[in-house]
Design an enzyme around this catalytic site. Structure first.
Site, PDB file in Angstrom:
ATOM      1  N   GLU A  66      82.229  45.489  10.829  1.00 41.12           N
ATOM      2  CA  GLU A  66      80.841  45.846  11.133  1.00 41.12           C
ATOM      3  C   GLU A  66      80.107  46.311   9.874  1.00 41.12           C
ATOM      4  O   GLU A  66      80.608  47.149   9.133  1.00 41.12           O
ATOM      5  CB  GLU A  66      80.861  46.956  12.198  1.00 41.12           C
ATOM      6  CG  GLU A  66      79.480  47.371  12.699  1.00 41.12           C
ATOM      7  CD  GLU A  66      79.577  48.418  13.818  1.00 41.12           C
ATOM      8  OE1 GLU A  66      80.663  48.568  14.427  1.00 41.12           O
ATOM      9  OE2 GLU A  66      78.562  49.087  14.080  1.00 41.12           O
ATOM     10  N   ASP A 111      75.007  45.696  12.394  1.00 45.89           N
ATOM     11  CA  ASP A 111      74.481  46.877  13.083  1.00 45.89           C
ATOM     12  C   ASP A 111      73.142  47.215  12.421  1.00 45.89           C
ATOM     13  O   ASP A 111      72.080  46.729  12.845  1.00 45.89           O
ATOM     14  CB  ASP A 111      75.519  48.017  12.968  1.00 45.89           C
ATOM     15  CG  ASP A 111      75.054  49.361  13.497  1.00 45.89           C
ATOM     16  OD1 ASP A 111      73.865  49.504  13.845  1.00 45.89           O
ATOM     17  OD2 ASP A 111      75.873  50.300  13.563  1.00 45.89           O
ATOM     18  N   LYS A 122      71.833  48.661  19.413  1.00 44.66           N
ATOM     19  CA  LYS A 122      71.584  50.072  19.693  1.00 44.66           C
ATOM     20  C   LYS A 122      70.148  50.216  20.147  1.00 44.66           C
ATOM     21  O   LYS A 122      69.230  49.733  19.469  1.00 44.66           O
ATOM     22  CB  LYS A 122      71.819  50.924  18.442  1.00 44.66           C
ATOM     23  CG  LYS A 122      73.283  51.028  18.034  1.00 44.66           C
ATOM     24  CD  LYS A 122      73.472  51.898  16.819  1.00 44.66           C
ATOM     25  CE  LYS A 122      74.943  51.965  16.446  1.00 44.66           C
ATOM     26  NZ  LYS A 122      75.142  52.554  15.104  1.00 44.66           N
TER      27      LYS A 122
HETATM   28  O1  OSB Z   1      77.540  52.807  12.766  1.00 47.02           O
HETATM   29  O2  OSB Z   1      78.068  52.697  14.791  1.00 47.02           O
HETATM   30  C1  OSB Z   1      77.726  53.377  13.831  1.00 47.02           C
HETATM   31  C2  OSB Z   1      77.690  57.087  14.747  1.00 47.02           C
HETATM   32  C3  OSB Z   1      76.598  57.511  14.025  1.00 47.02           C
HETATM   33  C4  OSB Z   1      75.938  56.625  13.232  1.00 47.02           C
HETATM   34  C5  OSB Z   1      76.333  55.297  13.162  1.00 47.02           C
HETATM   35  C6  OSB Z   1      77.408  54.849  13.905  1.00 47.02           C
HETATM   36  C7  OSB Z   1      78.112  55.764  14.691  1.00 47.02           C
HETATM   37  C8  OSB Z   1      79.301  55.427  15.452  1.00 47.02           C
HETATM   38  C9  OSB Z   1      79.626  56.329  16.605  1.00 47.02           C
HETATM   39  O3  OSB Z   1      80.069  54.545  15.161  1.00 47.02           O
HETATM   40  C10 OSB Z   1      79.553  55.659  17.920  1.00 47.02           C
HETATM   41  C11 OSB Z   1      79.666  56.685  19.018  1.00 47.02           C
HETATM   42  O4  OSB Z   1      80.787  57.024  19.382  1.00 47.02           O
HETATM   43  O5  OSB Z   1      78.618  57.158  19.509  1.00 47.02           O
HETATM   44 MG    MG Z   2      77.927  50.777  12.978  1.00 43.13          MG
END
Ligand code: OSB
Ligand code: MG
Length: 369
Positions: A214, A239, A263
């Site tokens: 990712e 992402d 997201k």
């Molecule tokens: O990159 O997915 C990400 C948390 C904070 C900022 C970015 C990310 C994340 C996580 C946590 O990977 C996912 C979760 O358990 O909420």
């Molecule tokens: Mg991520």
């Protein structure tokens, strides 16, 4: 009947995490979350702004989100007759960036409650009764710490393990993990910690049979991902790079990725999230629901989002107790031994808001008329 928001209450709450969460951009011990309550006709809709405490994941953070929501979003959304929550995003589309701060999701919750339907159904999903869950495990102090954490989550039933990586916590650590867990569904998230100069090193990850890697490269760089993907067998999942359906389509057409993490906050709410979902589906690209260490409100919205048909991979939507000793909703989100969450069937996002507890942890509150 049109939706006309009469009042918006912004609340900033403080919630300590049960365990710190570390990514390539830093460590978080405590969340500072802005909650959005939109009120119309005696009903409330709730949303969570998923910005971090610092502008390190993207440009937004708690304080910027507060100001954008209060000064730019609320005046455009209040008193305006909306045909449906799907029209809210158009009222704020002139704001550059700051998509998390729109709090658009709160209006969807309100609309669902008004129609007496579950949020999952209101957004056009709801065709599955439960969603598949994975976990995201941060960078740990030691490799044995990580191995223990993975063991706990695998035993709890989670269907996929994501581990955070960065230069110096990558190849050797993943090899250890694979040695201990040869058959689990495993992936790695770099949060933009590498550049194309690391391509040779990243190619070495192909041997670990990861489901995906990712966001290895810069948060705003799709073309470099095209070049990297051409050299990797492992699919890249984007992402940070994907903030709109348009960008999703460009990334897919250019073959920058094989998978997309959606997201709600990053893309600006349910309307755009659905569009990203639809574009990916049309191109045969699977998606899954990402997480931002949400409280129960954001978590509830993520559950609804995950019921759309092309959410075919386990998401970062996991149990409340992994994050909080006490959540702000009841019941807390629980995960079955099969690694699933049951989708609520009551109106709105489907959990009770614990107003008393929210009051206790609120550090600022403002009502906008
Ligand atoms: O990159 O997915 C990400 C948390 C904070 C900022 C970015 C990310 C994340 C996580 C946590 O990977 C996912 C979760 O358990 O909420
Ligand atoms: Mg991520």
């Amino acid at each position: 009947m049109a939706i006309q928001i009469e009042r918006i209450v912004l609340r900033q709450i403080r919630m300590p995490l049960v365990h710190f969460f570390e990514t390539s951009f830093g460590r978080t011990y405590e969340r500072h979350i802005v909650l959005v309550e939109v009120i119309a006709d005696g009903l409330s809709g709730w949303g969570e702004i998923t910005a971090g405490e610092n502008p390190f994941y993207n440009e937004e953070w708690t304080d910027s989100a507060w100001l954008i929501a209060r000064n730019y979003v609320a005046p455009r959304v209040l008193k305006h007759p909306f045909e449906s929550a799907a029209d809210v995003a158009d009222r704020t589309s002139h704001i550059r960036g700051h998509r998390m701060a729109t709090g658009e999701v709160a209006v969807w919750d309100l609309e669902a409650r008004r129609n007496g339907v579950p949020l999952a159904q209101q957004i056009g999903g709801g065709s599955r009764a439960e969603i598949a869950c994975g976990v995201s495990i941060g960078i740990q102090e030691t490799v044995p710490d990580l191995i223990r954490k993975i063991e706990t989550e695998v035993n709890a039933g989670y269907q996929r393990i994501k581990m955070k990586i960065k230069p110096g916590w990558d190849f050797d650590v993943i090899r250890e993990v694979r040695k201990n867990f040869p058959n689990i569904r495993l992936m790695a998230d770099a949060n933009s910690a590498y550049t194309l100069r690391d391509a040779e090193r990243l190619k070495c990850l192909d041997e670990f049979n990861l489901m995906m890697i990712e966001q290895p490269l810069a948060h705003d760089e799709i073309i470099d991902h095209v070049q990297l993907q051409a050299q990797l067998k492992t699919p890249i999942c984007l992402d940070e790079c994907i903030r709109s359906a348009h960008q999703a389509e460009q990334a897919i057409r250019m073959k920058a990725c094989g998978i997309i993490n959606i997201k709600l906050g990053r893309v600006g709410g349910f309307r755009e999230a659905r569009r990203v979902h639809d574009v990916a589906q049309a191109h045969g690209i699977p998606v899954w629901c990402g997480g931002m260490l949400e409280s129960g409100i954001g978590r509830g919205h993520n559950i609804a989002l995950s019921t759309l048909p092309n959410f075919v991979l386990p998401g970062d939507v996991s149990a409340s107790k992994r994050y909080w000793s006490r959540d702000i909703i009841s019941p807390a989100v629980e995960v079955s031994p099969r690694g699933t969450i049951t989708v609520p069937t009551t109106p709105g996002f489907g959990f009770e808001i614990d107003r008393d507890f929210i009051k206790q942890i609120t550090v600022r509150e403002e009502t906008i008329h």
